[in-house]
Design an enzyme around this catalytic site. Structure first.
Site, PDB file in Angstrom:
ATOM      1  N   LYS A  13      53.798 -15.700  47.299  1.00 18.87           N
ATOM      2  CA  LYS A  13      52.609 -15.808  46.444  1.00 18.87           C
ATOM      3  C   LYS A  13      52.774 -15.011  45.156  1.00 18.87           C
ATOM      4  CE  LYS A  13      49.742 -14.061  49.540  1.00 18.87           C
ATOM      5  NZ  LYS A  13      50.689 -13.793  50.637  1.00 18.87           N
ATOM      6  N   ARG A  88      41.218 -13.300  52.256  1.00 21.05           N
ATOM      7  CA  ARG A  88      42.060 -13.256  53.444  1.00 21.05           C
ATOM      8  C   ARG A  88      41.269 -13.465  54.722  1.00 21.05           C
ATOM      9  NH1 ARG A  88      46.587  -9.895  51.239  1.00 21.05           N
ATOM     10  NH2 ARG A  88      48.160  -9.608  52.822  1.00 21.05           N
ATOM     11  N   ARG A 127      62.962  -7.009  52.079  1.00 16.81           N
ATOM     12  CA  ARG A 127      62.283  -6.856  50.781  1.00 16.81           C
ATOM     13  C   ARG A 127      62.186  -5.376  50.408  1.00 16.81           C
ATOM     14  NH1 ARG A 127      56.675  -9.917  49.322  1.00 16.81           N
ATOM     15  NH2 ARG A 127      55.579  -8.323  50.475  1.00 16.81           N
ATOM     16  N   ARG A 162      58.428  -0.685  51.889  1.00 14.22           N
ATOM     17  CA  ARG A 162      57.026  -0.349  52.125  1.00 14.22           C
ATOM     18  C   ARG A 162      56.808   0.053  53.583  1.00 14.22           C
ATOM     19  NH1 ARG A 162      53.980  -5.504  49.579  1.00 14.22           N
ATOM     20  NH2 ARG A 162      52.769  -5.195  51.469  1.00 14.22           N
ATOM     21  N   ARG A 173      51.376  -7.957  60.885  1.00 10.30           N
ATOM     22  CA  ARG A 173      50.765  -8.601  59.707  1.00 10.30           C
ATOM     23  C   ARG A 173      50.779 -10.121  59.862  1.00 10.30           C
ATOM     24  NH1 ARG A 173      54.174  -6.445  54.956  1.00 10.30           N
ATOM     25  NH2 ARG A 173      52.815  -7.635  53.568  1.00 10.30           N
TER      26      ARG A 173
HETATM   27  P1  AMP Z   1      49.827  -7.667  50.480  1.00 10.93           P
HETATM   28  O1  AMP Z   1      50.670  -6.944  49.484  1.00 10.93           O
HETATM   29  O2  AMP Z   1      48.998  -8.763  49.868  1.00 10.93           O
HETATM   30  O3  AMP Z   1      50.620  -8.155  51.677  1.00 10.93           O
HETATM   31  O4  AMP Z   1      48.757  -6.604  51.036  1.00 10.93           O
HETATM   32  C1  AMP Z   1      49.171  -5.417  51.673  1.00 10.93           C
HETATM   33  C2  AMP Z   1      48.074  -4.901  52.571  1.00 10.93           C
HETATM   34  O5  AMP Z   1      46.890  -4.645  51.801  1.00 10.93           O
HETATM   35  C3  AMP Z   1      47.618  -5.872  53.655  1.00 10.93           C
HETATM   36  O6  AMP Z   1      48.433  -5.826  54.802  1.00 10.93           O
HETATM   37  C4  AMP Z   1      46.214  -5.355  53.928  1.00 10.93           C
HETATM   38  O7  AMP Z   1      46.233  -4.155  54.677  1.00 10.93           O
HETATM   39  C5  AMP Z   1      45.723  -4.992  52.528  1.00 10.93           C
HETATM   40  N1  AMP Z   1      45.078  -6.128  51.850  1.00 10.93           N
HETATM   41  C6  AMP Z   1      45.491  -6.765  50.723  1.00 10.93           C
HETATM   42  N2  AMP Z   1      44.642  -7.735  50.381  1.00 10.93           N
HETATM   43  C7  AMP Z   1      43.659  -7.735  51.316  1.00 10.93           C
HETATM   44  C8  AMP Z   1      42.488  -8.517  51.537  1.00 10.93           C
HETATM   45  N3  AMP Z   1      42.145  -9.517  50.709  1.00 10.93           N
HETATM   46  N4  AMP Z   1      41.721  -8.224  52.606  1.00 10.93           N
HETATM   47  C9  AMP Z   1      42.018  -7.219  53.446  1.00 10.93           C
HETATM   48  N5  AMP Z   1      43.117  -6.449  53.313  1.00 10.93           N
HETATM   49  C10 AMP Z   1      43.932  -6.699  52.256  1.00 10.93           C
END
Ligand code: AMP
Length: 215
Positions: A13, A88, A127, A162, A173
């Site tokens: 994404k 999400r 990554r 990370r 996740r």
């Molecule tokens: P990402 O980089 O988008 O994979 O986000 C990393 C982490 O941030 C996720 O595993 C969640 O803990 C949190 N996170 C990001 N976006 C959201 C969202 N829209 N709703 C809830 N948690 C989020």
């Protein structure tokens, strides 16, 4: 353009969003990037979010909506936006609908990037991310290493794995994604906005989006 990018963590994404911003100046809005910035800055939001994030759990909807309600009203969104990692959950999607209606904004499309789980798992394990919260450039030890090992090509900061990209957290996740986020495809299908793009190449996904939007 005004798009939502759906897809599991590691589906591409962020890469697709960055490429699309180059087309018409639409802004990429990644809730993950915003939250990581808040954790790095040690803000109240960051302190509340960190535990959820490190475990690979979703941050509570109320915190996310607090961020996004304001973010979508900032002037840089006027040209368009690419929502990356938001919504999400179904309640987030419903709250987003309300905000967009209030602001008189119509989405062009919701793109669901569909990539096989084994490809995603491998991608996330390899990554690496620039630790500078203003940069957060993405690398991959196998397919896209930085020029100098451990250093970001763009800003020179350290490149890290990370905390939520250990095998255990990645598995969690992806399970969370299947349970809480995958149902959003059905939600947006009902609104006629959904376009599913199957493929592992970001170029192919960008081309499919451009073809659909006729740009
Ligand atoms: P990402 O980089 O988008 O994979 O986000 C990393 C982490 O941030 C996720 O595993 C969640 O803990 C949190 N996170 C990001 N976006 C959201 C969202 N829209 N709703 C809830 N948690 C989020």
């Amino acid at each position: 353009m005004k798009l939502i990018l759906l897809g599991a963590p590691g589906a591409g994404k962020g890469t697709v969003a960055k490429r699309l911003t180059e087309i018409d100046g639409s802004v990429q809005i990644s809730t993950g990037d915003i939250l990581r910035g808040a954790v790095k800055a040690g803000s109240e939001l960051g302190k509340e979010a960190q535990g959820y994030m490190d475990r690979g759990d979703l941050v509570p909807d109320a915190l996310i909506m607090g961020i996004m309600g304001n973010r979508l009203q900032e002037p840089d969104c006027a040209k368009g936006f690419l929502l990356d990692g938001f919504p999400r959950t179904i309640p987030q999607a419903e709250a987003l609908d309300e905000i967009l209606t209030k602001l008189g904004i119509k989405l062009d499309m919701v793109v669901d990037i569909d990539v096989p789980r084994d490809v995603i798992f491998d991608r996330l394990c390899t990554r690496r991310t620039c630790e500078n919260s203003d940069c957060q450039a993405i690398y991959n030890v196998k397919s896209m290493p930085s020029k100098v090992e451990g250093k970001c090509d763009k800003c020179g900061s350290a490149i890290i794995q990370r905390a939520d990209e250990t095998e255990e957290a990645i598995g969690h996740r992806l399970d969370t994604y299947n349970e809480k986020t995958a149902p959003l495809a059905g939600y947006y299908k009902n609104s006629g906005l959904l376009k599913t793009v199957t493929g592992t190449s970001s170029d192919a996904v960008v081309d499919a989006i451009k073809a659909e939007l006729k740009i």
